[in-house]
Design a protein around this motif. Structure first.
Motif, PDB file in Angstrom:
ATOM      1  N   GLU A  36       0.844  -1.191   0.000  1.00  0.00           N
ATOM      2  CA  GLU A  36       0.000   0.000   0.000  1.00  0.00           C
ATOM      3  C   GLU A  36       0.880   1.242   0.000  1.00  0.00           C
ATOM      4  O   GLU A  36       1.804   1.351   0.820  1.00  0.00           O
ATOM      5  CB  GLU A  36      -0.907   0.005   1.236  1.00  0.00           C
ATOM      6  N   PRO A  37       0.634   2.196  -0.903  1.00  0.00           N
ATOM      7  CA  PRO A  37       1.442   3.425  -0.912  1.00  0.00           C
ATOM      8  C   PRO A  37       1.422   4.113   0.447  1.00  0.00           C
ATOM      9  O   PRO A  37       0.394   4.131   1.126  1.00  0.00           O
ATOM     10  CB  PRO A  37       0.759   4.282  -1.977  1.00  0.00           C
ATOM     11  N   VAL A  97      -9.636  -3.252  -8.266  1.00  0.00           N
ATOM     12  CA  VAL A  97      -9.317  -4.271  -9.268  1.00  0.00           C
ATOM     13  C   VAL A  97      -9.744  -5.643  -8.780  1.00  0.00           C
ATOM     14  O   VAL A  97     -10.040  -6.540  -9.576  1.00  0.00           O
ATOM     15  CB  VAL A  97      -7.807  -4.240  -9.609  1.00  0.00           C
ATOM     16  N   SER A  98      -9.811  -5.807  -7.463  1.00  0.00           N
ATOM     17  CA  SER A  98     -10.205  -7.111  -6.911  1.00  0.00           C
ATOM     18  C   SER A  98     -11.584  -7.536  -7.402  1.00  0.00           C
ATOM     19  O   SER A  98     -11.797  -8.702  -7.767  1.00  0.00           O
ATOM     20  CB  SER A  98     -10.191  -7.058  -5.383  1.00  0.00           C
ATOM     21  N   SER A 234      -5.595   2.581  -6.975  1.00  0.00           N
ATOM     22  CA  SER A 234      -4.976   2.338  -5.673  1.00  0.00           C
ATOM     23  C   SER A 234      -3.491   2.640  -5.640  1.00  0.00           C
ATOM     24  O   SER A 234      -3.000   3.309  -4.720  1.00  0.00           O
ATOM     25  CB  SER A 234      -5.207   0.881  -5.250  1.00  0.00           C
ATOM     26  N   LYS A 235      -2.760   2.161  -6.617  1.00  0.00           N
ATOM     27  CA  LYS A 235      -1.301   2.242  -6.564  1.00  0.00           C
ATOM     28  C   LYS A 235      -0.774   3.555  -7.135  1.00  0.00           C
ATOM     29  O   LYS A 235       0.012   4.252  -6.488  1.00  0.00           O
ATOM     30  CB  LYS A 235      -0.689   1.049  -7.303  1.00  0.00           C
ATOM     31  N   THR A 240      -5.887   3.552  -2.175  1.00  0.00           N
ATOM     32  CA  THR A 240      -6.273   2.185  -1.826  1.00  0.00           C
ATOM     33  C   THR A 240      -7.634   2.109  -1.148  1.00  0.00           C
ATOM     34  O   THR A 240      -8.473   1.288  -1.502  1.00  0.00           O
ATOM     35  CB  THR A 240      -5.210   1.547  -0.916  1.00  0.00           C
ATOM     36  N   GLY A 241      -7.867   2.967  -0.169  1.00  0.00           N
ATOM     37  CA  GLY A 241      -9.117   2.905   0.587  1.00  0.00           C
ATOM     38  C   GLY A 241     -10.336   3.405  -0.168  1.00  0.00           C
ATOM     39  O   GLY A 241     -11.466   3.204   0.285  1.00  0.00           O
TER      40      GLY A 241
END
Length: 387
Positions: A36-37, A97-98, A234-235, A240-241
């Motif tokens: 996670e960044p 993406v999940s 996210s990246k 991400t959140g």
């Protein structure tokens, strides 16, 4: 009496979660484990989200996603990766993406279909194949090839039941990339089997450290109409959140994914989608700054591992290193457990990403330089004690 299906009962827990549940209970932990960044979402993106809330933009969007975001994604894919998608028919916005991985597999897999999974790989690929009723077939990669999948390894595992192949370059967990010449070699194999769908997870596309930009397999001859490209925020944008991803591909496949998405999700969060529009339109300078910082950290770790005598190929993408700990003679899981217990340093065993990850560990450099230097100090101390 248990109501849990045998499929779920037999599904192994995530090798990452299982390990870090232990670490979470410990004090004075330094971690190189989470992908996670460590940057904040850029202010202009956060401000756009706040603005949307203040102006009561909180209703559902269409199932496929907010029109402005789909249009922005279409423009982004064209400008950055030379891929043209009709935002009305070939783009779907997902919850990270999940979700895109999950609904893509459920859209294409019939019970018993085989899916080639390039390993070491992101932990959810095998699980999502199984949950969709498919059979994951491992295609291993190796350090001597810089963890780039070899065409002969793909070809040897294709059967009449092969339905899809899952690619992830730049790679989580190895940091490997595939250059155009590498992709052309595997396309030579795939062109012999036109009924195999390519699912290309390119969420780390903006995080590459070569002179040449990331290239998508969908841009190569005969591949566009049989490739589903997955990406997200996210990246590259440190979001991400926000749980915001997307998929681009053939219109009939996207339509099928929307059917599942509309029943189980409805739509991705509206606030996140509106923030995503701002990220794509005005966020690329921030991406460049983060990429430059990651590159400096990457060099720090690569040089430190060499100094310690730890074998590690040079990763050219994402924000992970995948060093070998084979010289210690200790299995990956035991190595990581001991490192955690004895030095309060958390890394992920390579086996969390597939059996061919044995003898390796995954280290993320999405942490501050100060944390990285302390982690390296503890690792070096641990290795010296082992010797």
């Amino acid at each position: 009496m248990s109501f849990v299906t045998s499929t779920v009962k037999n599904l192994p827990a995530s090798g990452i979660r299982k390990f870090f549940d232990v670490a979470a209970e410990m004090k004075d932990i330094i971690s190189l484990g989470v992908g996670e960044p460590d940057f904040f979402t850029p202010w202009n993106v956060r401000e756009e989200a706040i603005y949307s809330l203040e102006h009561r933009r909180t209703a559902y969007t269409s199932n496929s996603g907010h029109p402005a975001l789909r249009k922005a994604i279409s423009a982004y894919m064209n400008e950055r990766f030379n891929l043209t998608y009709n935002e009305k028919e070939q783009v779907i916005i997902t919850v990270g993406v999940s979700e895109a991985i999950d609904i893509a597999l459920r859209t294409v897999i019939e019970p018993g279909d085989e899916v080639l999974v390039i390993e070491p790989c992101y932990v959810s690929y095998r699980a999502c194949v199984i949950l969709a009723g498919g059979v994951p077939v491992t295609v291993p990669t190796h350090a001597e090839h810089n963890f780039r999948v070899q065409p002969e390894d793909i070809e040897s595992r294709i059967t009449p039941r092969t339905k899809a192949i899952m690619l992830c370059y730049p790679s989580n967990p190895t940091g490997a990339i595939m250059e155009k010449a590498d992709l052309e070699k595997i396309c030579t194999v795939l062109r012999k089997h036109p009924n195999i769908l390519v699912i290309s997870d390119e969420v780390y596309a903006e995080l590459t450290y070569t002179n040449e930009p990331h290239i998508s397999i969908a841009t190569l001859p005969d591949m566009y109409n049989r490739t589903l490209v997955l990406n997200g925020f996210s990246k590259a944008f440190a979001m991400t959140g926000w749980r915001l991803g997307f998929a681009c591909g053939p219109a009939d496949l996207i339509a099928g994914m929307i059917k599942i998405h509309q029943y189980v999700i409805m739509c991705a969060p509206t606030t996140a989608q509106l923030a995503g529009v701002e990220a794509l339109k005005n966020g690329m300078d921030g991406v460049q700054k983060m990429r430059d910082e990651y590159n400096d950290r990457r060099r720090l770790l690569v040089d430190a591992f060499k100094t310690m005598g730890v074998d590690c190929f040079e990763p050219l993408g994402a924000f992970y290193l995948f060093p070998s700990i084979k010289k210690t003679g200790i299995p990956s899981d035991e190595f990581c457990t001991r490192l955690l217990m004895e030095k309060r340093l958390a890394v992920v065993p390579g086996t969390a990403f597939g059996e061919c990850g044995e003898g390796f560990i995954r280290c993320s450099y999405a942490y501050s330089v100060a944390e990285l230097k302390e982690a390296l100090r503890r690792l070096e101390e641990f290795l010296q004690e082992l010797r």
